[in-house]
Design an enzyme around this catalytic site. Structure first.
Site: not given
Ligand code: 5BU
Length: 244
Positions: A23, A78, A45, A215
């Site tokens: 991200d 999504k 992703k 993250r």
């Molecule tokens: P993180 O930085 O590990 O919190 O990012 C999680 C990623 O997974 C982020 O890109 C979200 O859009 C994605 N995600 C999520 O966190 N939870 C969900 O239920 C879904 C997608 Br579906």
């Protein structure tokens, strides 16, 4: 090769059931993340609509790294609209997601038409859908009864649905891979409702197959070292689970 077989093959050949959520709003950083941790992941992703300086060149680079490092491209779009609109969003616009994404996420919210609409493209391109059954965020509205109905829709499209996004393996699902976001070691959540679990709990306790980490890796002081750690933890748990 069908998408489910492609995912299985990638996981087994790389000993990786880790997906990294890259991200970022920068094309350069996205390429840098893919290059840096590409050897540790089964899929990268993306949220391609986050990128400030998107150009088709970026897709070319991502495809090249994906081929070189043997991982799949996962656009977490999504989709959640009527079939006709979803089909346009999937195949057209500046992102042309269907041209490059091996898998995309889809909500079951609009009913079966959403899968019906993109099915021919998925079949033609041997790409797939990860159906959203549960979310990691606090207070989300994906209830047990919603999940059951979503699951029933997905079952009719198993040939294009290699897996689901959920917090745990759900008993009555077919032979789907369960992919779980909301994974970070030493953190319970963020300030905007995200809730975290550890790789070990996700794979062994919740019986999921694949962890999705953002993250926890991308914002670490040493992302490569952290990717190796998450890969190792998730893979050890996976091996333990499958030998039980
Ligand atoms: P993180 O930085 O590990 O919190 O990012 C999680 C990623 O997974 C982020 O890109 C979200 O859009 C994605 N995600 C999520 O966190 N939870 C969900 O239920 C879904 C997608 Br579906």
């Amino acid at each position: 090769m069908e998408i489910r077989a492609k995912i299985d093959k990638t996981i087994k050949s790389k000993h990786s059931n880790l997906i990294v959520a890259a991200d970022t709003n920068s094309a350069e950083e996205l390429v840098a993340i893919a290059t840096n941790i590409g050897s540790n992941i089964c899929m990268l992703k993306t949220h391609i609509d986050m990128i400030d300086d998107f150009s088709p060149k970026l897709i070319g680079k991502l495809k090249q790294i994906a081929k070189q490092e043997n991982f799949l491209l996962f656009e977490d779009r999504k989709f959640a609209d009527i079939g006709q609109t979803t089909l346009h969003q999937y195949t057209e616009g500046i992102f042309k997601i269907a041209d490059w994404a091996d898998v995309v996420t889809v909500h079951a919210l609009p009913g079966p038409g959403i899968l019906q609409a993109i099915e021919p493209t998925c079949v033609q391109r041997k790409s797939g859908v990860l159906l959203l059954l549960q979310m990691s965020s606090n207070g989300n509205l994906l209830s047990d009864s919603y999940r059951q109905m979503a699951l029933n829709i997905g079952k009719k499209y198993q040939h294009i649905v290699p897996g689901v996004i959920a917090q745990q393996k759900l008993n009555d699902e077919p032979n789907w891979l369960t992919c779980t976001p909301g994974v970070k070691i030493n953190d319970a959540g963020d300030k905007l409702g995200q809730q975290y679990n550890t790789p070990k709990n996700v794979i062994l306790k919740n019986n999921s197959d694949i962890i999705i980490v953002g993250r926890g890796i991308t914002r670490a002081t040493n992302p490569k070292q952290e990717a190796e750690k998450y890969q190792r933890l998730a893979w050890q748990s996976y091996i333990k689970k499958t030998s039980m």
